[in-house]
Design a protein around this motif. Structure first.
Motif, PDB file in Angstrom:
ATOM      1  N   TYR A  11      -5.237  -7.035  25.833  1.00 29.83           N
ATOM      2  CA  TYR A  11      -6.654  -7.296  26.085  1.00 29.83           C
ATOM      3  C   TYR A  11      -7.133  -8.595  25.432  1.00 29.83           C
ATOM      4  O   TYR A  11      -8.230  -9.074  25.738  1.00 29.83           O
ATOM      5  CB  TYR A  11      -7.499  -6.119  25.608  1.00 29.83           C
ATOM      6  N   LYS A  12      -6.336  -9.169  24.571  1.00 28.26           N
ATOM      7  CA  LYS A  12      -6.691 -10.436  23.921  1.00 28.26           C
ATOM      8  C   LYS A  12      -6.255 -11.649  24.735  1.00 28.26           C
ATOM      9  O   LYS A  12      -6.557 -12.778  24.364  1.00 28.26           O
ATOM     10  CB  LYS A  12      -6.066 -10.500  22.527  1.00 28.26           C
ATOM     11  N   ARG A  48       0.202  -8.833  20.357  1.00 25.43           N
ATOM     12  CA  ARG A  48       0.734  -7.673  21.050  1.00 25.43           C
ATOM     13  C   ARG A  48      -0.322  -6.905  21.838  1.00 25.43           C
ATOM     14  O   ARG A  48       0.004  -5.918  22.499  1.00 25.43           O
ATOM     15  CB  ARG A  48       1.418  -6.750  20.040  1.00 25.43           C
ATOM     16  N   ASN A  49      -1.544  -7.378  21.774  1.00 25.50           N
ATOM     17  CA  ASN A  49      -2.662  -6.704  22.438  1.00 25.50           C
ATOM     18  C   ASN A  49      -2.958  -7.398  23.760  1.00 25.50           C
ATOM     19  O   ASN A  49      -3.475  -8.516  23.777  1.00 25.50           O
ATOM     20  CB  ASN A  49      -3.883  -6.732  21.527  1.00 25.50           C
ATOM     21  N   ASP A  61      -3.080 -10.997  17.076  1.00 27.53           N
ATOM     22  CA  ASP A  61      -3.437 -10.157  18.222  1.00 27.53           C
ATOM     23  C   ASP A  61      -2.418 -10.265  19.351  1.00 27.53           C
ATOM     24  O   ASP A  61      -2.671  -9.759  20.447  1.00 27.53           O
ATOM     25  CB  ASP A  61      -4.806 -10.562  18.762  1.00 27.53           C
TER      26      ASP A  61
END
Length: 124
Positions: free
Chosen positions: A109-110, A106-107, A104
């Motif tokens: 929101y993580k 590159r996200n 995750d």
């Protein structure tokens, strides 16, 4: 909980270099995957680079070959060496720590903890 503070931003000419640092306090930064993101006014944060707990790096295509992310566990920091800077690199840069899975990375929101950001300006 870990707290993060970025430093090292500033004004540089195109083709120049800057080194951003993300200093952690409260926890050992090596316990977390750490990412660097950048953001233009009114736009979503954009993934730049990340480093895993074991030191594996990942880079966005736009910066691959120019930027290098690294850990300095002795100083409890994660650094972003930026070379061959372009005017398009002139954005607000944030570091962040995540507690989730590496896939995750590159996200944005993580990521659960963010620094306050450091401004990079690249003149043409």
């Amino acid at each position: 909980q870990v707290r993060l503070v970025e430093s090292g931003g500033g004004l540089v000419q195109a083709g120049g270099s800057l080194r951003l640092s993300c200093a952690a306090s409260g926890r050992t930064i090596s316990n977390y995957p750490v990412g660097w993101f950048r953001q233009a006014p009114g736009k979503e944060r954009e993934f730049v680079a990340a480093i895993s707990r074991s030191g594996e790096p990942d880079y966005a295509e736009a910066v691959k070959g120019r930027f290098t992310i690294s850990r300095d566990d002795a100083k409890n920091t994660v650094n972003l060496q930026m070379n061959s800077l372009k005017p398009d690199d002139g954005l607000l840069y944030y570091c962040a720590a995540m507690q989730g899975a590496w896939y995750d990375r590159r996200n944005s929101y993580k990521y659960t903890t963010w620094g306050q950001g450091t401004q990079v300006t690249v003149s043409s």
